[in-house]
Design an enzyme around this catalytic site. Structure first.
Site, PDB file in Angstrom:
ATOM      1  N   LYS A   1      34.178  36.296  31.763  1.00 51.57           N
ATOM      2  CA  LYS A   1      33.749  37.290  32.750  1.00 51.57           C
ATOM      3  C   LYS A   1      32.443  37.885  32.255  1.00 51.57           C
ATOM      4  CE  LYS A   1      35.379  41.319  35.377  1.00 51.57           C
ATOM      5  NZ  LYS A   1      36.472  42.254  35.645  1.00 51.57           N
TER       6      LYS A   1
ATOM      7  N   THR B   1      43.903  42.871  40.484  1.00 45.42           N
ATOM      8  CA  THR B   1      43.269  43.233  41.754  1.00 45.42           C
ATOM      9  C   THR B   1      43.710  42.349  42.907  1.00 45.42           C
ATOM     10  OG1 THR B   1      41.352  44.088  40.603  1.00 45.42           O
ATOM     11  CG2 THR B   1      41.042  43.492  42.877  1.00 45.42           C
TER      12      THR B   1
ATOM     13  N   THR C   1      41.155  40.189  36.639  1.00 50.21           N
ATOM     14  CA  THR C   1      39.989  39.462  36.131  1.00 50.21           C
ATOM     15  C   THR C   1      39.558  39.899  34.735  1.00 50.21           C
ATOM     16  OG1 THR C   1      38.543  41.003  37.286  1.00 50.21           O
ATOM     17  CG2 THR C   1      39.040  38.933  38.393  1.00 50.21           C
ATOM     18  N   ASP C   2      39.931  41.128  34.313  1.00 48.80           N
ATOM     19  CA  ASP C   2      39.400  41.634  33.038  1.00 48.80           C
ATOM     20  C   ASP C   2      39.698  40.704  31.868  1.00 48.80           C
ATOM     21  OD1 ASP C   2      38.286  43.724  34.324  1.00 48.80           O
ATOM     22  OD2 ASP C   2      39.293  45.298  33.166  1.00 48.80           O
TER      23      ASP C   2
END
Lengths: 625, 435
Positions: B257, B102, B178-179
């Protein structure tokens, strides 16, 4: 003039992209701090309005209320578009004879003044090409859009703007007319007609700020200007008049500058603190005394065009000041308003020499603690002055309470729109549209006719109810058994008067139940109609029951003997008046008496008692009847 | 130009994006706009036009429509370009490795999704003041969403980090989706030993084509930290709360996360973050590891033959075996203190006897494992399961791959797993560290 309107109406559904209630709240739970940055859309070009706002470098503080969820905070993607809100928008489209789009696509409209946490407002074009007949004219409807409302601005200070998140995401139906409006009065009439049509869906929010108008206006030789967010419908003609005057002035200034062959102003921006160190009054003195600077710039050819403060009508100096203020300075001083007290002609002369100005030239002065700020402010002044050579610069303007407007930001272009990829497109089936079309609500003109027949209202009264947005409430209260005349009086007289009283705290919208119980108490004689205002105050502001409100306002009805005793007391105190005026004393005495009765007995009855007692007294006194 | 065409449905599909057209359906309305890509969820006969107002509308084209081409597409405006540094500069510099995700992506208006940028210059264009404090050397390593990243990519990243420090970088920033950022952070913690400066992984929960992107705060902060040279470990720099004013520095082995969309999705488990960044101020806790001065070592040996399995009621031994082909390691995210159903005892014992290393973590994520409290735990321990205290399942997975890469000998692997390598074990868990 040529004008168009955009009417924005909040809907009484849940929010457009999340299931939160569309309600305002005074209960702030916490705040969240954010910054926003201008970004390019599909074409990757920066929009002028977005660039302008980004350059201001504001930080934003968002007030979180109990009804806020992660979507308003931009912490969760938007949910699918609220189908109920979409149906209202489609119903409005059909009422306006506009054609719905085959597949509705949600767009992001870049707005980085902080009013949207995401930095864009989500909006979708729902229908195009309709019309509405107002006062014998067919007004074209260009578009019907469905969009989310912005956050509520609470305050602004020192580069920080505070917003409350309660309003963000409330569905708004936006109806935009073509540029067909030709007079300030027509602007108001069309706004009223569209407002009544929107309310006929019965799915709109009520109260201050739930319907807002953007006025787009230009004159011959002028430019389209958007006055954004007018909440007071009755002021629309004033905004139109003031804008016409402003554009006329700008066109005249442009012609004069051309006649004088004025070149575009380019500076230089000069530090003139030294020249002004012995100024003895005003902002220049206080800024210089505390270590700040005074900067000045010349405007070739502008002498006499900036206007003097106190002069009626629009002034170009104010335009310059509006631009300067966007940088955070408090204002400007210019040569057309100088010399003034403490700032002598000698100072003006020195400044003119320092800036090498001719007799046709003007100058602008900014005093500020920070020289970079002052310079930035004068750059804005130069930019605005340069635009004057071309006439009226395209702008978005904020409406002010006095009917004038103030520069807010450059008019955005189409580069600020790009697709909202988080929300899937919505196909509209013809079956669904047919279904909506066969269940259209009663149009305002039909309601008006029905009110005349069904409730025996005069056409004026029926029209007034619709115009004031009270048709629904009227019908609801009458259906509860209240007499139409009483309801009309409450809705068109008592409630507006109550709302017009200035108060520090906001007044909650009364529910139909509450109004019903007030009317019930009134018609059962618990208090007289003169007591409606204090009772409303008790129930709405102090959250009392109707009975308590009647008691605490001292409105418990007066007994007949009490009234008679009061009348006799009034007559005793006014013997002289009786002698000189005879029966004509009735009217002044009635005024005194009503002040003492204060709604505790019906006015008509008070008058009868007074008249009878007066005649008796006069007979006793032996004077002429 | 200008003449109506025969079958407007076919014709309009043949026109390139950017063509200006006029479409007149039988109802007599005229649509005037520019063809833009329709979204992948649009209906079959829908063409999307961008109107002069900027709005896009989806229109169903029928054979009775009249289509007129007004003008051909204009040359698309090119994105602003920024010079990139081709060789390391002489002043202190920071390396920015890009991997996609992202933070280094933009909206793809064709599909409606977010796609990695193809050109690293676009990153600098999106983050104008990135090199305000000094040079930033941008090195694209690969461009993938983080869900597409595989363990071999961790090795490539570790080697790139080693190269950058070798060339004199003060610190290295890795922009990452970020995943799976937590996995990469954990893996790099074991692969990159004794970094002479910070290795800061950073991401964004909102893409930088949005004015509200958290990347606008996260990336400059990560670069600021890298330039400070004050840390000697692998960390993750992301929002500490939902405000844009404070960022947390998480140890790479402890971070996870914990939310699918919030800016403050990343949390250190079992311990507080090792530091914070507020504006230009970097605040490091006592636990933060400073550069040691020992030589940098890139342990690029990694054995990918590891399975990570979350235990759940109904996971039978037969089902569990399906996860295992030639795996040398199995990490279980067990229940509670580290349990699986007792019916697994035989199978696990056989696996371990066959040379497979089985590690136990807890799916509770907070708290440690403990084999001694319940009979099941004691039996699993006796069967040879390695209890990994409070390692996150993802960290244990990465550590297992690293440990298996170091040795063929299960006893040695077991020892490496139990040994604290880079401060991954917390051991002392305080009441106030519960989130």
């Amino acid at each position: 003039m040529k004008a168009g309107l955009e009417v924005h109406q909040q809907l009484a559904t849940t929010k457009l992209f999340c299931p939160c209630p569309s309600e305002l709240s005074e209960q702030v739970e916490r705040t969240v701090r954010r910054r926003l940055r201008a970004t390019g859309g599909e074409t990757r070009a920066l929009d002028p309005a977005a660039k302008f706002e980004s350059a201001l470098g504001y930080s934003f503080l968002y007030e979180v209320v109990p009804t806020t969820c992660l979507v308003e905070l931009d912490e969760e993607p938007p949910h699918a578009i609220n189908p109920e809100a979409l149906d209202v928008a489609l119903t409005v489209s059909l009422l306006l004879h506009a054609a719905p789009i085959d597949e509705i696509l949600v767009m992001r409209k870049l707005v980085i003044d902080g009013s949207n946490t995401a930095g864009f407002q989500r909006t979708a074009l729902v229908a195009v090409g309709g019309w509405i007949d107002v006062g014998g004219h067919r007004i074209s409807i260009d578009t019907v859009c469905l969009e989310e409302d912005a956050a509520r601005k609470v305050s602004e200070a020192g580069g920080e703007v505070r917003y409350r998140l309660d309003r963000l995401g409330i569905p708004l139906v936006e109806v935009a007319t073509g540029p067909d409006l030709t007079s300030p009065e027509q602007v108001r009439d069309v706004a009223q007609a569209i407002g009544a049509l929107l309310r006929s869906t019965h799915r709109v929010r009520r109260g201050i700020g739930t319907i807002r108008e953007d006025l787009n206006l230009s004159i011959e030789g002028g430019t389209r200007i958007e006055i954004k967010g007018v909440q007071e419908l009755r002021l629309l003609p004033t905004y139109a008049d003031e804008e016409i005057a402003r554009q006329r002035l700008l066109v005249r200034i442009k012609e004069e500058l051309h006649r004088r062959q004025a070149p575009p102003p380019t500076g230089p921006i000069v530090d003139v603190s030294e020249l002004l160190k012995d100024v003895t009054a005003g902002p220049v003195r206080s800024v210089l005394k505390t270590g700040g600077v005074a900067m000045a710039v010349g405007l070739p050819g502008f002498h006499g065009l900036l206007g003097r403060p106190g002069e009626p009508g629009p002034r170009f100096g104010r335009e310059l000041a509006d631009y300067a203020r966007t940088t955070g300075v408090r204002g400007i001083l210019h040569s057309d308003e100088l010399p003034e007290e403490g700032f002598g002609a000698a100072h003006v002369e020195q400044l003119r020499n320092r800036l090498s100005l001719g007799k046709d030239d003007a100058f602008v002065l900014v005093a500020h603690a920070n020289s970079a700020k002052a310079t930035e402010a004068l750059r804005q002044v130069l930019q605005r002055a340069t635009a004057a050579l071309a006439g009226v610069p395209p702008e978005t303007r904020d409406p002010l309470p006095d009917g004038t407007s103030r520069f807010s930001r450059p008019l955005p272009g189409r580069d600020r729109m790009y697709p909202e990829t988080d929300v899937p497109p919505v196909p509209l089936s013809s079956e669904h549209l047919t279904k909506l079309g066969s269940h259209l609500p009663e149009r305002p003109e039909e309601t008006r006719a029905r009110f005349r027949e069904q409730f025996g209202l005069s056409d004026d009264v029926a029209a007034l109810l619709l115009q004031e947005g009270e048709a629904d409430r009227f019908e609801s209260l009458v259906r509860r058994g209240q007499p139409p005349a009483l309801v009309v009086r409450l809705l068109t007289h008592d409630l507006p008067a109550f709302a017009a009283t200035p108060r520090t705290e906001p007044v909650p919208e009364p529910s139909d139940d509450l109004l019903d119980s007030v009317l019930r108490a009134l018609s059962s004689g618990q208090f007289a109609k003169e007591g409606v205002q204090p009772v409303l105050e008790g129930v709405l502001l102090h959250k009392r029951s109707v009975d308590e409100a009647v008691m605490s306002a001292g409105l418990a009805p007066m007994s007949r003997p009490e009234l008679e005793a009061l009348v006799s007391g009034v007559l005793d105190r006014n013997e002289t008046l009786l002698r000189t005026r005879g029966r004509a004393a009735l009217s002044p005495l009635m005024g005194d008496l009503m002040r003492e009765v204060r709604g505790r007995r019906d006015g008509k009855e008070v008058a009868q008692v007074l008249e009878r007692a007066l005649i008796e007294r006069l007979e006793k006194m032996g004077g002429p009847p | 130009m200008g003449e109506p065409t025969f079958d407007p449905r076919k014709k309009i599909r043949s026109l390139p994006v950017g063509t200006e057209v006029e479409l007149t359906p039988p109802d007599g309305r005229t649509w005037h706009g520019i063809i833009v890509p329709s979204t992948e969820f649009s209906g079959e006969n829908i063409v999307v036009l961008k109107l002069a107002s900027g709005y896009n509308v989806g229109l169903e084209v029928t054979e009775r429509d009249v289509l007129t081409v007004i003008s051909k597409p204009r040359r698309p405006r090119t994105s602003p370009t920024v010079e990139t540094v081709s060789s390391p500069p002489t002043e202190p510099w920071v390396a920015l490795l890009t991997t996609g995700g992202t933070i280094a992506s933009r909206v793809d208006y064709q599909t409606g999704g977010v796609k990695p940028v193809r050109d690293e210059r676009e990153i600098l264009a999106a983050f104008p003041a990135l090199d305000a404090e000094g040079p930033v050397h941008i090195l694209p390593v690969f461009e993938r969403f983080s869900e597409d990243i595989v363990p071999l990519d961790w090795v490539a990243l570790a080697q790139k980090v080693g190269e950058c420090f070798g060339l004199g970088a003060k610190g290295v920033v890795i922009a990452h989706g970020t995943d799976t950022l937590g996995f990469t952070a954990a893996a790099l913690s074991f692969l990159v030993r004794n970094p002479p400066g910070p290795v800061a992984l950073v991401g964004a929960q909102r893409s930088p084509d949005r004015p509200s992107s958290d990347g606008f705060t996260n990336l400059p902060a990560a670069i600021h930290l890298a330039r400070s040279g004050e840390l000697g470990e692998v960390v993750v720099v992301m929002h500490d709360g939902v405000s844009d004013d404070r960022l947390a520095i998480h140890r790479g082995t402890r971070v996870r996360k914990m939310h699918s969309s919030r800016r403050d999705a990343f949390e250190s488990r079992n311990a507080p973050p090792i530091g914070y960044i507020e504006g230009k101020r970097i605040e490091l806790g006592g636990e933060a590891r400073r550069p040691t001065g020992s030589p940098l070592r890139i342990d690029a040996r990694l054995d990918e033959r590891v399975a990570l399995v979350t235990y759940y009621p109904g996971l039978t031994p037969v089902r569990l075996r399906r996860f295992l082909r030639n795996e040398r390691g199995l990490v279980l995210a067990g229940t509670g203190l580290g349990h699986v159903a007792r019916e697994h005892l035989r199978g696990l014992r056989k696996l371990i006897e066959g040379g497979v290393t089985v590690g136990m973590t807890t799916q509770c994520l907070e708290g440690g494992t403990d084999p001694y409290v319940y009979a099941t735990g004691r039996d699993l321990l006796r069967a040879g399961v390695v209890y990994l205290d409070d390692l996150l399942p993802e960290t244990a997975y990465a550590k297992m791959m690293w440990a298996l890469g170091q040795s063929e000998d299960p006893a040695r692997v077991r020892a490496l797993l139990l040994e604290d390598q880079v401060g991954e074990f917390v051991t002392r868990r305080r009441l106030e560290d519960l989130p």
